[in-house]
Design an enzyme around this catalytic site. Structure first.
Site, short mmCIF file in Angstrom:
data_model
loop_
_atom_site.label_atom_id
_atom_site.label_comp_id
_atom_site.label_asym_id
_atom_site.label_seq_id
_atom_site.Cartn_x
_atom_site.Cartn_y
_atom_site.Cartn_z
N LYS A 113 0.86 -1.19 0.00
CA LYS A 113 0.00 0.00 0.00
C LYS A 113 0.88 1.23 0.00
O LYS A 113 2.04 1.17 0.46
CB LYS A 113 -0.89 0.02 1.24
CG LYS A 113 -2.17 0.81 1.06
CD LYS A 113 -3.22 0.01 0.29
CE LYS A 113 -4.50 0.78 0.09
NZ LYS A 113 -5.55 -0.11 -0.49
P1 NAD Z 1 -12.84 7.63 -3.37
O1 NAD Z 1 -11.85 8.66 -3.01
O2 NAD Z 1 -13.22 7.47 -4.81
O3 NAD Z 1 -14.20 7.87 -2.55
C1 NAD Z 1 -14.23 7.99 -1.16
C2 NAD Z 1 -15.61 8.49 -0.76
O4 NAD Z 1 -15.68 8.54 0.66
C3 NAD Z 1 -15.92 9.90 -1.25
O5 NAD Z 1 -17.28 9.99 -1.63
C4 NAD Z 1 -15.68 10.76 -0.01
O6 NAD Z 1 -16.44 11.95 -0.01
C5 NAD Z 1 -16.16 9.81 1.06
N1 NAD Z 1 -15.64 10.14 2.38
C6 NAD Z 1 -14.42 10.58 2.73
N2 NAD Z 1 -14.36 10.80 4.06
C7 NAD Z 1 -15.55 10.46 4.55
C8 NAD Z 1 -16.12 10.46 5.85
N3 NAD Z 1 -15.40 10.86 6.91
N4 NAD Z 1 -17.41 10.05 5.98
C9 NAD Z 1 -18.11 9.66 4.92
N5 NAD Z 1 -17.64 9.63 3.67
C10 NAD Z 1 -16.38 10.04 3.49
O7 NAD Z 1 -12.29 6.26 -2.76
P2 NAD Z 1 -12.66 4.77 -3.19
O8 NAD Z 1 -11.65 4.31 -4.16
O9 NAD Z 1 -14.12 4.69 -3.51
O10 NAD Z 1 -12.34 3.98 -1.83
C11 NAD Z 1 -13.29 3.88 -0.77
C12 NAD Z 1 -12.93 2.72 0.12
O11 NAD Z 1 -12.90 1.53 -0.65
C13 NAD Z 1 -11.55 2.79 0.79
O12 NAD Z 1 -11.61 2.15 2.04
C14 NAD Z 1 -10.68 1.98 -0.14
O13 NAD Z 1 -9.52 1.48 0.51
C15 NAD Z 1 -11.65 0.90 -0.51
N6 NAD Z 1 -11.32 0.19 -1.75
C16 NAD Z 1 -11.21 0.85 -2.94
C17 NAD Z 1 -10.92 0.12 -4.08
C18 NAD Z 1 -10.85 0.77 -5.45
O14 NAD Z 1 -10.71 0.04 -6.43
N7 NAD Z 1 -10.97 2.07 -5.58
C19 NAD Z 1 -10.71 -1.25 -4.01
C20 NAD Z 1 -10.84 -1.90 -2.77
C21 NAD Z 1 -11.15 -1.15 -1.66
#
Ligand code: NAD
Length: 423
Positions: A113
């Site tokens: 990571k």
């Molecule tokens: P992103 O940046 O696209 O979206 C994150 C979202 O969370 C946004 O809408 C943001 O406004 C919201 N957010 C941020 N702080 C917040 C809070 N305190 N309360 C509520 N909402 C809040 O990120 P993403 O890629 O969608 O990732 C989200 C989660 O999924 C993370 O835990 C990440 O590790 C996990 N994840 C992502 C992927 C991927 O392919 N992008 C894969 C596996 C896991």
């Protein structure tokens, strides 16, 4: 200039939690304590400072990390997070979870990571690009298609991946498609990657519905986070006929017990930068969203949103972990006692890394697949992992999380033992 901001969303040290989880897995599955000792450490932690020029001519300096947890099963794989709360221990925990996720999906990868302590929303496009290119230069000897392959995570997207790809390639003197995944289609991205994480969550929810003799269109769903994972999951579930009753982002949430118009929410977010204020909905806080009456609660933002203080107020019967680490171990115990089923992160959000694997394979072969082929292969892998996890849960009479971690850790332990301890 001060670059660190905000109070952390982390209530507990995530790395300590990840290590405690691992020890517990070792006990339940009878894994050799020497192996657990090896696996409870990260192989490599790199910390870098990232000086970059701001648009006003001043120089900002951010701190960045790249952590490799384990490479016993192949090169390490894991996203890069840009967020003000990033810490070294958070990145280490996320790297460890990536090792388990890749092993559970039977991918030939270890876990890694990266993170930069910054608020990407406060940077202009050019500042973000300069900062990303300098961060890439600082970790250039750590990454590579046979070594460690980054991807998007919170606060990063395909644009950021394109800059990493370009910076690495310029330094090597030729295009290196396999250095990073989640790239735009125009520079070697994979069809289906953008929505792959959410699609994997959908396949898990469908598999669970099958086990319970239910249908996805009977479910009501509350989704926290409206970024890559949350918004795509809302869209896919809406298309399957499920009723999405609440969505949120960092600015707050919106609720309608009769169902939210998801395409309108996507449009509203695109226009205003937030789901807040969507017509036909009531405002709710992110804390209230966790406790709404619904069938499925899908946390798709940050860690530790379900914890010891609110787990007894969760009303959903299923939690689908789109985010990494959204439920603390203390909350896990409370939820299990209450009969609330948790689809754990290493299973429920693994679709992203599976299609990242496909993107890496396509890049190495310079041969690209149709979207239907990507989605069909993704479904095969996620459905198989779900079934293996379900069977293990029955056999050990344990939670789905423990079953998933157990399978994964056993696979990594076996690879480690087979390779032997060097020298
Ligand atoms: P992103 O940046 O696209 O979206 C994150 C979202 O969370 C946004 O809408 C943001 O406004 C919201 N957010 C941020 N702080 C917040 C809070 N305190 N309360 C509520 N909402 C809040 O990120 P993403 O890629 O969608 O990732 C989200 C989660 O999924 C993370 O835990 C990440 O590790 C996990 N994840 C992502 C992927 C991927 O392919 N992008 C894969 C596996 C896991």
């Amino acid at each position: 200039m001060s670059e660190a901001v905000a109070t952390s969303h982390l209530r507990e040290n995530p790395y300590e939690l990840a290590r405690t989880q691992l020890e517990h897995v070792g006990e339940v599955f009878g894994i050799e304590p020497n192996l657990i000792r090896v696996l409870s450490h990260c192989k490599k932690v790199v910390e870098v400072s990232i000086p970059f020029q701001r648009d006003d001519g001043t120089v900002g300096v951010f701190t960045g990390f790249r952590v490799t947890h384990n490479v016993a099963r192949g090169p390490s794989k894991g996203g890069i997070r840009y967020h003000p709360d990033v810490t070294r221990d958070e990145v280490k925990a996320l790297a460890m979870w990536m090792t388990w996720k890749c092993a559970l999906m039977a991918l030939p990868f270890g876990g890694a990571k990266g993170g930069v302590v910054c608020d990407p929303k406060s940077l202009s496009e050019k500042e973000l690009e300069r900062m990303t290119r300098r961060y890439t230069s600082e970790i250039i000897n750590e990454i590579g298609p046979e070594r460690d392959i980054p991807a998007p995570d919170v606060g990063t997207d395909s644009r950021v991946m394109a800059w990493i790809f370009d910076t690495y390639s310029m330094n090597k003197g030729h295009s290196v498609l396999g250095v990073v995944t989640g790239k735009p289609l125009s520079v070697g991205g994979s069809l289906g990657r953008e929505e792959a994480t959410a699609r994997g969550s959908l396949y898990c929810i469908q598999a669970l519905a099958g086990k319970r003799g239910q249908r996805v269109d009977e479910y009501t769903v509350a989704i926290q986070g409206f970024g890559n994972v949350g918004s795509n999951l809302a869209r896919l579930l809406h298309a399957e006929g499920a009723k999405v009753v609440a969505v949120s982002d960092s600015r707050g949430g919106v609720y309608n017990p009769h169902g939210i118009d998801v395409p309108a929410a996507v449009e509203h977010k695109r226009e205003t930068g937030s789901v807040v204020g969507l017509a036909g909905t009531d405002a709710i806080t992110n804390e209230e969203l966790v406790e709404l009456p619904c069938d499925i609660f899908a946390p798709c933002a940050l860690e530790q949103v379900v914890h010891a203080e609110n787990a007894d107020r969760v009303q959903a019967s299923v939690i689908c972990e789109g985010a990494n680490g959204p439920v603390t171990p203390a909350a896990d115990a409370i939820l299990e006692d209450r009969g609330i089923l948790v689809l754990p992160d290493v299973l429920a959000n693994a679709g992203g890394v599976v299609v990242s694997y496909f993107e890496w394979v396509q890049g190495l072969q310079e041969y690209f697949w149709q979207e239907d082929e990507v989605n069909a292969k993704l479904r095969d892998i996620v459905a198989r992992a779900f079934e293996e996890t379900w069977q293990t849960r029955e056999r050990y009479q344990t939670s789905l999380r423990m079953a998933a971690y157990g399978l994964a850790v056993q696979r990594v332990a076996e690879a480690t033992t087979t390779r032997g301890l060097y020298p």
